[in-house]
Design an enzyme around this catalytic site. Structure first.
Site, PDB file in Angstrom:
ATOM      1  N   TYR A  19       0.863  -1.179   0.000  1.00 21.98           N
ATOM      2  CA  TYR A  19       0.000   0.000   0.000  1.00 21.98           C
ATOM      3  C   TYR A  19       0.897   1.225   0.000  1.00 21.98           C
ATOM      4  CZ  TYR A  19      -4.420   2.427   0.546  1.00 21.98           C
ATOM      5  OH  TYR A  19      -5.508   3.221   0.337  1.00 21.98           O
ATOM      6  N   LYS A  74     -19.608 -20.518 -11.294  1.00 23.68           N
ATOM      7  CA  LYS A  74     -18.881 -20.272 -12.539  1.00 23.68           C
ATOM      8  C   LYS A  74     -17.480 -19.746 -12.243  1.00 23.68           C
ATOM      9  CE  LYS A  74     -19.783 -20.164 -17.059  1.00 23.68           C
ATOM     10  NZ  LYS A  74     -20.696 -21.034 -17.802  1.00 23.68           N
ATOM     11  N   GLU A 116     -23.558 -14.207 -18.740  1.00 23.58           N
ATOM     12  CA  GLU A 116     -24.090 -15.481 -18.269  1.00 23.58           C
ATOM     13  C   GLU A 116     -25.577 -15.357 -17.968  1.00 23.58           C
ATOM     14  OE1 GLU A 116     -23.324 -19.496 -17.273  1.00 23.58           O
ATOM     15  OE2 GLU A 116     -21.912 -17.996 -17.974  1.00 23.58           O
ATOM     16  N   ASP A 117     -26.340 -16.337 -18.447  1.00 22.90           N
ATOM     17  CA  ASP A 117     -27.748 -16.477 -18.056  1.00 22.90           C
ATOM     18  C   ASP A 117     -28.559 -15.197 -18.272  1.00 22.90           C
ATOM     19  OD1 ASP A 117     -27.097 -19.038 -17.374  1.00 22.90           O
ATOM     20  OD2 ASP A 117     -27.065 -18.707 -15.211  1.00 22.90           O
ATOM     21  N   GLY A 176     -32.988 -20.178 -29.268  1.00 27.20           N
ATOM     22  CA  GLY A 176     -32.559 -19.196 -28.283  1.00 27.20           C
ATOM     23  C   GLY A 176     -31.061 -18.984 -28.364  1.00 27.20           C
ATOM     24  N   ALA A 177     -30.467 -18.591 -27.250  1.00 29.59           N
ATOM     25  CA  ALA A 177     -29.042 -18.256 -27.232  1.00 29.59           C
ATOM     26  C   ALA A 177     -28.186 -19.417 -27.710  1.00 29.59           C
ATOM     27  CB  ALA A 177     -28.635 -17.835 -25.820  1.00 29.59           C
ATOM     28  N   ASN A 268     -31.493 -29.691 -19.663  1.00 31.79           N
ATOM     29  CA  ASN A 268     -31.312 -30.194 -18.300  1.00 31.79           C
ATOM     30  C   ASN A 268     -32.488 -29.779 -17.429  1.00 31.79           C
ATOM     31  OD1 ASN A 268     -28.972 -31.754 -17.664  1.00 31.79           O
ATOM     32  ND2 ASN A 268     -27.703 -30.028 -18.253  1.00 31.79           N
ATOM     33  N   ASN A 298     -20.065 -27.175 -20.700  1.00 27.24           N
ATOM     34  CA  ASN A 298     -19.356 -25.942 -21.058  1.00 27.24           C
ATOM     35  C   ASN A 298     -18.021 -25.787 -20.348  1.00 27.24           C
ATOM     36  OD1 ASN A 298     -21.774 -25.521 -22.362  1.00 27.24           O
ATOM     37  ND2 ASN A 298     -21.973 -23.401 -21.739  1.00 27.24           N
TER      38      ASN A 298
END
Length: 371
Positions: A19, A74, A116-117, A176-177, A268, A298
């Site tokens: 620091y 994740k 994500e999501d 979709g994605a 899933n 993934n």
């Protein structure tokens, strides 16, 4: 999860370096040469895992607070399988403009952004605009992670069944994605006869209900082959089925596929075609579950992709980098290739280095590497 220092702070001298006053020297150097942040801070090894909680796993729109455990998970996978540090960030907004602006303002603190999501179709615009705006990798894993691993698995499945990508008939259910990304990477890899379906049937330009993303995909797929109709219609005689939609495909439709077919039911926890049914008609079966062989997971892709991108300080993740990751995964199976093993295990220690090395090399080829 926790954050720990890589050096000890056990003395007055250590403290003065970690620091004030020592840290001021680093700040001054970076102020004079901003690119030094890639050498003297954690930025080049840390990714932001960003969600708005609208499309979490199979749970749907559960909001940012409830999404946090998945983002933490994740982050743990990033560290465990790629040596990449990650910070989970859950945003309390679903507005496209607000998400883009927030991520862009956070970006100087990170070496990459893992979206994500985030529900479709907003996820497409968010990713595309952030890629245009930022000079660091932006990657929506629900799209591209799934696509990379699915392509790796399909490359090996085609090898086992003696098929040529150019003459293989593929059907994807779900636009979709994940479905859009899988379709695009298969086209890049040489698949020519591809039909993508949603709840109303095959995507083709004569339909008046398509979003811009679906219409663009229709032009590249069914418009080229003239295919139309329902999922059942295009499954007849198809070589490959890839499900990224949920729901159930009737057994009688599966039975009309080509001999020695390939079925990837990736929803899933319930695959679109249960393996017990799929095995009656297909030679090769894969799911998204860990309790059946050939899990399309993934985690085989995203840690190594970011590791490779970070290793060369890449400004983006290109299509070439994704294709390289898929090929590296497929090649790892090698002589062990069989109907029960078309992708390596996530716990194979070769996975991360193989993917990261291939991605780094592709980044240099594609001109996005800074090292």
């Amino acid at each position: 999860m926790e954050v720990r220092s890589t050096v000890g702070v056990g003395s007055r001298e250590d403290l003065s370096m970690a620091y004030t006053p020592g840290v001021a020297r680093v700040c001054t150097a970076i102020a004079e040469q901003p690119e030094l942040a890639r050498h003297y801070t954690w930025i080049p090894n840390v990714v932001a895992v960003v969600t708005d909680g609208t499309a979490v796993l199979g749970l749907g729109d559960i909001g940012p607070a409830a999404a946090m455990p998945v983002m933490e998970g994740k982050a743990v996978l990033f560290k465990s399988f790629g040596g990449v540090d990650a910070v989970p960030i859950c945003l309390d907004t679903t507005d496209v403009e607000e998400i883009i602006e927030t991520v862009a303002r956070l970006a100087p603190s990170f070496g990459g952004i893992n979206l994500e999501d985030i529900s479709a179709p907003r996820c497409f615009e968010i990713e595309d605009r952030l890629k245009e705006r930022l000079d660091i990798p932006v990657f929506h894993d629900d799209q591209h992670g799934t696509a990379v691993v699915a392509l790796a698995a399909l490359q090996n499945a085609l090898k086992l069944t003696g098929r040529d990508p150019a003459t293989t008939r593929v059907v994807i259910s779900g636009a979709g994605a994940a479905g859009v990304a899988v379709a695009k990477i298969l086209l890049e890899a040489g698949i020519r006869d591809l039909a993508v379906t949603d709840r109303k049937g095959v995507l083709h330009s004569s339909r008046g209900d398509l979003t811009p993303v679906k219409r663009a995909l229709a032009v590249l797929t069914a418009d080229q082959t003239g295919r139309s109709g329902s999922l059942a219609d295009v499954l007849e005689g198809a070589d490959v089925y890839i499900g990224v939609s949920g729901g159930t495909v009737p057994e009688e439709d599966v039975a009309r596929m080509a001999p020695e077919s390939i079925i990837f039911g990736l929803a899933n926890p319930d695959p679109e075609v249960h393996p017990d049914v799929a095995h009656k008609y297909a030679r090769i079966v894969a799911t998204g579950r860990s309790d059946f062989p050939n899990q399309i997971n993934n985690v085989l892709a995203f840690p190594g992709i970011f590791r490779g991108a970070f290793d060369v300080h890449a400004t983006a993740i290109t299509e070439g980098m994704k294709l390289a990751a898929a090929t590296a995964l497929a090649d790892l199976v090698g002589d062990d290739l069989s109907e029960e093993l078309i992708v390596p295990s996530p716990f194979d220690p070769r996975v991360g280095p193989a993917v990261s090395g291939a991605v780094a090399e592709a980044a240099r080829r594609d001109g996005v590497a800074r090292l």
